[in-house]
Structure formats: C-alpha cells, structure tokens
Design a protein around this motif. Sequence first.
Motif, PDB file in Angstrom:
ATOM      1  N   VAL A  23       0.872  -1.169   0.000  1.00  0.00           N
ATOM      2  CA  VAL A  23       0.000   0.000   0.000  1.00  0.00           C
ATOM      3  C   VAL A  23       0.914   1.225   0.000  1.00  0.00           C
ATOM      4  O   VAL A  23       1.721   1.392   0.907  1.00  0.00           O
ATOM      5  CB  VAL A  23      -0.928   0.021   1.234  1.00  0.00           C
ATOM      6  CG1 VAL A  23      -1.727   1.308   1.281  1.00  0.00           C
ATOM      7  CG2 VAL A  23      -1.849  -1.190   1.235  1.00  0.00           C
ATOM      8  N   THR A  52       2.553  -2.918   4.985  1.00  0.00           N
ATOM      9  CA  THR A  52       1.120  -2.865   4.743  1.00  0.00           C
ATOM     10  C   THR A  52       0.901  -3.213   3.280  1.00  0.00           C
ATOM     11  O   THR A  52       1.481  -2.588   2.397  1.00  0.00           O
ATOM     12  CB  THR A  52       0.577  -1.460   5.059  1.00  0.00           C
ATOM     13  OG1 THR A  52       0.946  -1.121   6.395  1.00  0.00           O
ATOM     14  CG2 THR A  52      -0.931  -1.408   4.938  1.00  0.00           C
ATOM     15  N   GLU A  53       0.077  -4.242   3.021  1.00  0.00           N
ATOM     16  CA  GLU A  53      -0.062  -4.789   1.675  1.00  0.00           C
ATOM     17  C   GLU A  53      -1.519  -4.965   1.272  1.00  0.00           C
ATOM     18  O   GLU A  53      -2.390  -5.172   2.111  1.00  0.00           O
ATOM     19  CB  GLU A  53       0.600  -6.176   1.605  1.00  0.00           C
ATOM     20  CG  GLU A  53       2.027  -6.206   2.024  1.00  0.00           C
ATOM     21  CD  GLU A  53       2.552  -7.615   2.177  1.00  0.00           C
ATOM     22  OE1 GLU A  53       3.666  -7.860   1.689  1.00  0.00           O
ATOM     23  OE2 GLU A  53       1.855  -8.475   2.769  1.00  0.00           O
ATOM     24  N   TRP A  54      -1.741  -4.931  -0.048  1.00  0.00           N
ATOM     25  CA  TRP A  54      -3.032  -5.285  -0.627  1.00  0.00           C
ATOM     26  C   TRP A  54      -3.088  -6.798  -0.796  1.00  0.00           C
ATOM     27  O   TRP A  54      -2.125  -7.420  -1.218  1.00  0.00           O
ATOM     28  CB  TRP A  54      -3.196  -4.651  -2.005  1.00  0.00           C
ATOM     29  CG  TRP A  54      -3.459  -3.188  -1.978  1.00  0.00           C
ATOM     30  CD1 TRP A  54      -2.587  -2.180  -2.252  1.00  0.00           C
ATOM     31  CD2 TRP A  54      -4.703  -2.564  -1.677  1.00  0.00           C
ATOM     32  NE1 TRP A  54      -3.198  -0.964  -2.126  1.00  0.00           N
ATOM     33  CE2 TRP A  54      -4.506  -1.174  -1.775  1.00  0.00           C
ATOM     34  CE3 TRP A  54      -5.963  -3.038  -1.317  1.00  0.00           C
ATOM     35  CZ2 TRP A  54      -5.519  -0.256  -1.541  1.00  0.00           C
ATOM     36  CZ3 TRP A  54      -6.971  -2.123  -1.080  1.00  0.00           C
ATOM     37  CH2 TRP A  54      -6.748  -0.753  -1.198  1.00  0.00           C
ATOM     38  N   ILE A  65      -6.660  -5.078   3.170  1.00  0.00           N
ATOM     39  CA  ILE A  65      -5.304  -4.710   3.548  1.00  0.00           C
ATOM     40  C   ILE A  65      -4.842  -5.600   4.696  1.00  0.00           C
ATOM     41  O   ILE A  65      -5.613  -5.901   5.611  1.00  0.00           O
ATOM     42  CB  ILE A  65      -5.240  -3.223   3.947  1.00  0.00           C
ATOM     43  CG1 ILE A  65      -5.599  -2.366   2.731  1.00  0.00           C
ATOM     44  CG2 ILE A  65      -3.859  -2.859   4.487  1.00  0.00           C
ATOM     45  CD1 ILE A  65      -5.722  -0.898   3.008  1.00  0.00           C
ATOM     46  N   PRO A  81     -10.206  -1.801   3.450  1.00  0.00           N
ATOM     47  CA  PRO A  81      -9.527  -0.579   2.998  1.00  0.00           C
ATOM     48  C   PRO A  81     -10.209   0.709   3.437  1.00  0.00           C
ATOM     49  O   PRO A  81      -9.569   1.755   3.517  1.00  0.00           O
ATOM     50  CB  PRO A  81      -9.539  -0.700   1.474  1.00  0.00           C
ATOM     51  CG  PRO A  81      -9.731  -2.136   1.195  1.00  0.00           C
ATOM     52  CD  PRO A  81     -10.518  -2.688   2.350  1.00  0.00           C
TER      53      PRO A  81
END
Length: 102
Positions: A23, A52-54, A65, A81
């Motif tokens: 993200v 922090t990732e999608w 997230i 999100p």
Amino acid sequence: MKIMPCPLNGPRNISEFVHGGEVRDMPNPTTCSDKEWAEYVFYSDNQAGVVTEWWLHAASGYWFIAERHTVTDEIIRTYDPSEIFKARVEFSAESTAQEVSA
C-alpha cells in the motif's frame, strides 16, 4: 496449512489469496511523469519488517489490507480498505482514451 484471516470471509486457506503489493501513495496519473508512474506500478520498497499490503480473496473478489512481517511471514492484522481510504479514485475515460490514441 497457513491461514489468512479475511475481514469479509473469516479465516481461509492462504491458497485462496493473491498478493497485490504494498500500500503506497499513488501519484496523480494525469500529472506525474512516465517514470514516476512506472516506479509506482512496478517497484516496491521490499523492506524487512512490518509492511502494509493489498491482498485479494480470489473466490469472492474482495480486496483488503494486511499488515505482515516480511521476515517471519506473520500476519499481524487484516482490515477493510475503508479504514484508511475515505474516497474512491476515479480515472477519466476521456483522458485514458487520449493517452491510448497518442
């Protein structure tokens, strides 16, 4: 078997998910340079530690997230999100058509 806690569907097998990248703040696609846009799309920081990732739950098409430790692969937290994004990003069809024809 590794389990990912999906905010919408609950705990699921990790094989049901697709990683979507970090993200990050998106540059303005109408004013940024091609280099800036390429760096946003194709490069990541790839840092050791909590990122922090999608993530996508492929079966339901739900994007969410996750905060994950890249060294231990521990999933610390997952959430919708809407907790950090309050507005939807709209892309103009007109500006996209002009770029394609150029």
